[in-house]
Design a protein around this motif. Structure first.
Motif, PDB file in Angstrom:
ATOM      1  N   THR A  19      16.435  56.109 128.929  1.00  0.00           N
ATOM      2  CA  THR A  19      16.440  55.877 126.503  1.00  0.00           C
ATOM      3  C   THR A  19      16.364  56.070 125.903  1.00  0.00           C
ATOM      4  N   TYR A  20      15.209  56.982 126.308  1.00  0.00           N
ATOM      5  CA  TYR A  20      14.933  57.959 125.140  1.00  0.00           C
ATOM      6  C   TYR A  20      15.460  59.032 124.778  1.00  0.00           C
ATOM      7  N   THR A  23      18.256  57.161 123.002  1.00  0.00           N
ATOM      8  CA  THR A  23      18.638  57.824 121.750  1.00  0.00           C
ATOM      9  C   THR A  23      18.382  58.911 120.775  1.00  0.00           C
ATOM     10  N   PHE A  79      11.135  51.014 119.174  1.00  0.00           N
ATOM     11  CA  PHE A  79      12.006  51.911 120.171  1.00  0.00           C
ATOM     12  C   PHE A  79      12.707  51.379 120.512  1.00  0.00           C
ATOM     13  N   ALA A  83      16.886  51.995 119.889  1.00  0.00           N
ATOM     14  CA  ALA A  83      17.394  52.077 121.431  1.00  0.00           C
ATOM     15  C   ALA A  83      18.309  50.983 121.283  1.00  0.00           C
ATOM     16  N   SER A  86      20.983  53.060 118.486  1.00  0.00           N
ATOM     17  CA  SER A  86      21.104  54.123 118.379  1.00  0.00           C
ATOM     18  C   SER A  86      23.005  53.814 120.509  1.00  0.00           C
ATOM     19  N   MET A 228      18.198  49.072 129.292  1.00  0.00           N
ATOM     20  CA  MET A 228      17.514  48.863 127.653  1.00  0.00           C
ATOM     21  C   MET A 228      17.206  47.614 127.712  1.00  0.00           C
TER      22      MET A 228
END
Length: 235
Positions: A19-20, A23, A79, A83, A86, A228
């Protein structure tokens, strides 16, 4: 070529990393923002716990632990929001984006992607839940509204009296933007209960049995939405 791992099969750590990574594609400063958030919230938490009654080493331990918890909580909340923003930005305009966004719906909702489409790849998805039947169209406005009207009639014939809602996902007039789609569906209210929901799903099998397999149009839609959602729910 290796097959990408489905979000449901990933460990929590791998889901966070994936996920990071996704993003960061549209939010390159996400790392700095999260660090700053952690430090600021951590300082606030440290201060709050430091002024609580206590003495000696226990006071400092509580302050440090409180600061870490405040910082982590604030960073994770931020976050999750960035996320999600994004992911919607990456899906915007891609075929099947509405179906991907509808994966964010929680228990109590049954989603069937691409129950109808035409040669121009206008698509209708279906969600059955507390509001009844929700038909979501994505594509060219006038064409997809015709497709929605046709599906509305079919569903009304097999499930008469069931509330049927129509939504066009898009950025035009009287359309719902992708980022607001899930919230709009959830706000339709509760109009059917558990036993009624089961009856509706059984009735809809009559329509689905007559459909040929309808593949979703291919496109680079992010696949981490499901993972997510699990991260945001703390699962």
């Amino acid at each position: 070529m290796a097959t990408p791992t489905a979000p449901a099969e990933m460990s929590r750590r791998k889901q966070l990393v994936e996920t990071y990574r996704l993003t960061k594609k549209t939010d390159p400063r996400i790392g700095l923002v999260l660090i700053a958030t952690f430090l600021v919230a951590g300082a606030i938490g440290f201060t709050v716990f430091k002024v609580l009654p206590g003495s000696g080493i226990i006071e400092w331990i509580l302050a440090v632990v409180g600061g870490l918890l405040f910082g982590l909580l604030a960073a994770m909340i931020l976050f999750g929001r960035r996320a999600q923003r994004s992911a919607y930005a990456q899906m915007e305009g891609q075929p099947g984006a509405a179906a991907a966004a509808l994966r964010m719906l929680r228990r109590g909702w049954v989603t069937e992607p691409a129950i109808a489409f035409n040669r121009q790849q206008d698509v209708v998805h279906r969600v059955v839940g507390p509001p009844g039947i929700v038909l979501i169209g994505e594509g060219n406005g006038p064409r997809v509204r015709q497709l929605l009207a046709s599906e509305h009639r079919k569903h009304d014939r097999v499930a008469p009296g069931t509330p049927i809602h129509e939504i066009v996902c898009g950025n035009g007039e009287d359309e719902v933007p992708l980022a607001k789609l899930v919230r709009t569906v959830q706000k339709l209210g509760r109009q059917v209960k558990g036993p009624e929901l089961t009856d509706i799903l059984n009735r809809l099998k009559a329509i689905d049995a007559r459909r040929s397999a309808v593949p979703l149009p291919k496109g680079p839609v992010p696949t981490s939405m499901k993972g997510m959602r699990g991260n945001q729910r703390g699962r």
